[in-house]
Design an enzyme around this catalytic site. Structure first.
Site, PDB file in Angstrom:
ATOM      1  CG  ASN A  20     -82.728 -83.045  44.488  1.00 20.17           C
ATOM      2  OD1 ASN A  20     -81.694 -83.089  45.163  1.00 20.17           O
ATOM      3  ND2 ASN A  20     -83.914 -83.216  45.024  1.00 20.17           N
TER       4      ASN A  20
ATOM      5  N   GLY B 152     -84.720 -77.364  34.386  1.00 18.86           N
ATOM      6  CA  GLY B 152     -84.369 -78.516  33.554  1.00 18.86           C
ATOM      7  C   GLY B 152     -83.344 -79.426  34.203  1.00 18.86           C
TER       8      GLY B 152
ATOM      9  CG  ASP C 115     -97.712 -90.664  48.563  1.00 19.21           C
ATOM     10  OD1 ASP C 115     -97.000 -91.468  49.203  1.00 19.21           O
ATOM     11  OD2 ASP C 115     -97.369 -90.151  47.478  1.00 19.21           O
TER      12      ASP C 115
ATOM     13  CB  ALA D 204     -94.451 -87.970  41.805  1.00 22.41           C
ATOM     14  CB  ALA D 205     -91.447 -83.217  39.655  1.00 17.30           C
ATOM     15  N   GLY D 206     -89.594 -85.663  40.247  1.00 12.46           N
ATOM     16  CA  GLY D 206     -88.330 -86.398  40.080  1.00 12.46           C
ATOM     17  C   GLY D 206     -88.585 -87.833  39.643  1.00 12.46           C
ATOM     18  CG  ASP D 207     -90.667 -90.354  42.178  1.00 13.67           C
ATOM     19  OD1 ASP D 207     -89.453 -90.462  42.441  1.00 13.67           O
ATOM     20  OD2 ASP D 207     -91.545 -90.227  43.044  1.00 13.67           O
TER      21      ASP D 207
ATOM     22  CB  THR E 239     -83.135 -83.131  38.287  1.00 12.90           C
ATOM     23  OG1 THR E 239     -83.059 -83.457  39.673  1.00 12.90           O
ATOM     24  CG2 THR E 239     -83.101 -84.411  37.478  1.00 12.90           C
TER      25      THR E 239
HETATM   26  O1  RIB Z   1     -91.121 -88.765  45.297  1.00 12.74           O
HETATM   27  C1  RIB Z   1     -92.407 -88.657  45.850  1.00 12.74           C
HETATM   28  C2  RIB Z   1     -92.660 -89.823  46.758  1.00 12.74           C
HETATM   29  O2  RIB Z   1     -91.796 -89.736  47.880  1.00 12.74           O
HETATM   30  C3  RIB Z   1     -94.049 -89.866  47.352  1.00 12.74           C
HETATM   31  O3  RIB Z   1     -94.949 -90.572  46.554  1.00 12.74           O
HETATM   32  C4  RIB Z   1     -93.827 -90.494  48.726  1.00 12.74           C
HETATM   33  O4  RIB Z   1     -94.437 -91.734  48.884  1.00 12.74           O
HETATM   34  C5  RIB Z   1     -92.315 -90.570  48.888  1.00 12.74           C
HETATM   35  O5  RIB Z   1     -91.833 -91.827  48.636  1.00 12.74           O
END
Ligand code: RIB
Length: 300
Positions: free
Chosen positions: A186, A227, A15, A251-254, A222
């Site tokens: 989401n 929440g 990123d 990256a909150a979803g990740d 989500t």
């Molecule tokens: O969900 C966030 C991610 O989306 C980032 O890290 C970016 O690389 C994209 O894949």
């Protein structure tokens, strides 16, 4: 407690992030603030989240023959993730994402998938025995959809749980939906998948019911700072997220998805696993970046 193994199949990116006051409009050049590089990619981020939060994780992905990819895999290995089945492509560069984050913590992301787009069903099959040792498979949509479909059908037939985080948003076939144990869109992704605008409790429930009607066992929509809404056979309702001051939602979803996989791998109820995931995601938004923002188990 006997933990079950989590297999994450997905993208890895580097990123390139710039902080801005507000996003530029088309044709506009603006001066931004701080620039930083950070390991990312939805697949790798979810693998890191699952590992930092206590999961036993294997990651399957595809990097290019370059320094970005090599660094990304080294970092995953340093996190304690099994990277034995990460492949390399000689033609395509490793995935890269250009990210801007505005003053309110919102982000805007453009991904050049590169080698991620060469992750094919055969790459998955090369992991052979590893598949049998995993109980939960977690995927996203930054790799070819035919690979996601192939894996979902294959591992469902082996009686394993398949969690799909349908991001970035894309339409999905009924066949794929039928093969999923859990889907975690989401609000925007849920709207694209169902045609229902998710804006209040009734429309969220309606969208979740529509996805469940397609054969997904558990639907989790989500809702950002509100929440997540869960529709499962033994629980339906909204799980709250702790109130925090968000600086970057990347990256909150990740983090949510990696944490969810860990919660389930430890045998928790869906309600408890989603609460754990909301708590983890709320910590990630208080910090900048993708993998740099993901909390450890101790922080929770
Ligand atoms: O969900 C966030 C991610 O989306 C980032 O890290 C970016 O690389 C994209 O894949």
């Amino acid at each position: 407690m006997e933990k079950r193994r989590i297999l994450v199949v997905g993208s890895s990116n580097t990123d390139m992030v710039i902080q801005v006051q507000k996003f530029p409009v088309p044709g506009e050049t603006i001066l931004g603030g701080k620039f930083f590089m950070n390991p990312g990619g939805k697949g790798a981020n979810q693998a890191v989240a699952a590992s930092r939060l206590g999961g036993l994780v294997t990651f399957i992905g595809k990097i290019g023959d370059d320094i970005f990819g090599k660094q990304a895999v080294q970092l995953l290995e340093d996190e304690g993730i099994n990277v034995d089945f990460v492949g390399a492509d000689r033609e395509q560069p490793s995935g890269v994402a250009m990210i801007t984050v505005d003053a309110s913590g919102e982000n805007s992301i453009v991904v050049a998938p590169g080698s991620n787009s060469t992750l094919l069903p055969a790459d998955f099959d090369r992991s052979g025995e590893e598949i049998n040792g995993c109980d939960i498979v977690l995927m996203q949509l930054e790799i070819p959809i035919k690979t996601v479909e192939y894996i979902a059908k294959k591992v469902t037939a082996l009686d394993k749980k398949v969690i799909l985080n349908p991001a970035p948003a894309a339409r999905l076939s009924d066949d794929l939906l039928k093969a999923l144990s859990i889907i975690t869109p989401n609000e925007t992704e849920a709207e694209l998948l169902t045609g229902i605008k998710v804006r209040d409790e009734a429309s969220t429930r309606q969208a979740a019911l529509k996805l469940k009607g397609k054969g997904v066992d558990i639907v989790i929509i989500t809702l950002g700072k509100n929440g997540a809404f869960v529709l499962a056979d033994d629980f339906t309702g909204q799980i709250p997220a702790p109130v925090v001051n968000a600086v970057d939602t990347t990256a909150a979803g990740d983090t949510f998805n990696g944490a969810l996989a860990v919660g389930l791998s430890e045998g928790n109820t869906i309600q408890d696993a989603v609460q754990f995931a909301c708590n983890a995601a709320s910590i990630s938004v208080m910090r900048l970046g993708a993998q740099s923002s993901i909390p450890s188990r101790n922080e929770l």
